[in-house]
Design an enzyme around this catalytic site. Structure first.
Site, PDB file in Angstrom:
ATOM      1  N   ASN A  32     -14.758 -40.066   3.652  1.00  0.00           N
ATOM      2  CA  ASN A  32     -14.332 -40.460   4.993  1.00  0.00           C
ATOM      3  C   ASN A  32     -12.819 -40.730   4.980  1.00  0.00           C
ATOM      4  OD1 ASN A  32     -14.626 -42.821   7.521  1.00  0.00           O
ATOM      5  ND2 ASN A  32     -15.403 -40.768   7.688  1.00  0.00           N
ATOM      6  N   HIS A  34      -8.887 -40.991   5.378  1.00  0.00           N
ATOM      7  CA  HIS A  34      -7.915 -41.168   6.466  1.00  0.00           C
ATOM      8  C   HIS A  34      -6.514 -41.139   5.873  1.00  0.00           C
ATOM      9  CE1 HIS A  34      -7.766 -45.248   4.920  1.00  0.00           C
ATOM     10  NE2 HIS A  34      -9.067 -45.389   5.144  1.00  0.00           N
ATOM     11  N   HIS A  37      -5.852 -42.857   2.508  1.00  0.00           N
ATOM     12  CA  HIS A  37      -6.271 -42.152   1.285  1.00  0.00           C
ATOM     13  C   HIS A  37      -5.276 -41.040   0.945  1.00  0.00           C
ATOM     14  CE1 HIS A  37     -10.387 -43.476   2.747  1.00  0.00           C
ATOM     15  NE2 HIS A  37     -10.388 -43.918   1.512  1.00  0.00           N
TER      16      HIS A  37
END
Ligand code: PAF
Length: 287
Positions: A32, A34, A37
């Site tokens: 997941n 974003h 990261h």
């Protein structure tokens, strides 16, 4: 970009890079992805010849009854983002291949002193789950460098301590928190917030900023006392509660020992965790 599910395959790949004399950085994630990261990936690229990102939603670090089942899994989008960020390989292991024995009865790695305070008080076993999976990833990939976000500050301190205690050859790099325009720390859990809650969530960062300013001002005027530090924490908790947060804690800490700061603490860090609706938000700032 290579994509490996099996431990044998990623190990064989890493061996090839090693034989060629190349250095390796690992960015462990639960997917997941974003902007926060991707910033970790950029730092990893600057610090090694090859970059591996692991994507694994780790069942060990979810306290029973919390959001493991519903944790957002967006592998196809994650892979697109990683391809456009030019990393070398993504490691996406299956639960069964990582845990030969039942997940809950696996051998555990624990950093007790630092894991039972702050978030650890509210999420028993969580950090043992983190240190266990990070140990496994370090054993599989054997990175020269591993990159973690400062947003999970307690996690970062615990992993640094684990690496020192167990003499891992991996250097742990902590990277500053990436924030949305209003200051809210980027997190996969922000998507649990409604529009109104999202606007309110910024107040967590504002409260932390206010605490840092207050401590600095009190220090300048020589008026900082241990009692004053505890008062600031209490008042900030009350302020967040008045804004409809359900705070777990706000604590002004020694930045490496994670014990409550006193006036003689040189390196202070303010850490907070608070629920807003369905989202448990965490944030922290250096003083
Ligand atoms: O920070 C995270 O996303 C996780 O705790 C980590 C380090 C990937 C371990 O599962």
């Amino acid at each position: 970009m290579l994509q490996h599910q099996s431990i044998q395959r990623i190990r064989a790949q890493v061996r090839q890079w090693r034989v060629a004399g190349e250095t390796l950085a690992l960015v462990p994630t639960m997917g997941n992805l974003h902007r926060g990261h991707l910033h970790l990936v950029d730092v990893a690229k600057k610090n090694a010849d090859r970059v591996v990102v692991s994507v694994f939603v780790n069942p060990l670090q979810f306290v029973p009854g919390t959001d493991f089942e519903n944790y957002p899994r967006t592998l196809d989008h994650d892979i697109e983002k990683l391809v456009s960020h030019g990393i070398d390989a993504v490691f996406v292991p299956e639960v069964e291949s990582l845990f030969a024995n039942a997940v809950q009865s696996t051998t555990k790695v624990s950093v007790p002193e630092l894991s039972n305070v702050l978030c650890g008080r509210f999420r028993p076993g969580h950090f043992d789950g983190v240190t266990t999976i990070v140990t496994k990833l370090f054993n599989i990939i054997q990175p020269d460098v591993a990159v973690f976000g400062e947003k999970d500050y307690q996690q970062l301190v615990i992993i640094k301590r684990m690496v020192a205690d167990l003499s891992f050859a991996t250097k742990v790099l902590g990277v500053e928190t990436i924030r949305e325009s209003g200051g809210l720390a980027m997190s996969s859990r922000n998507q649990y917030l409604t529009q109104d809650q999202h606007e309110n969530a910024i107040n967590l960062y504002k409260v932390l900023l206010g605490i840092v300013r207050r401590i600095k001002a009190l220090r300048l005027s020589n008026a900082l006392s241990d009692n004053e530090l505890r008062c600031i924490e209490q008042q900030s908790l009350q302020y967040l509660s008045d804004l409809d947060f359900k705070p777990d804690y706000i604590q002004i800490c020694d930045a490496t020992r994670l014990t409550p700061a006193t006036t003689s603490t040189k390196n202070m860090r303010v850490l907070a965790a608070a629920w807003l609706g369905e989202a448990r938000l965490i944030d922290n700032l250096a003083v």
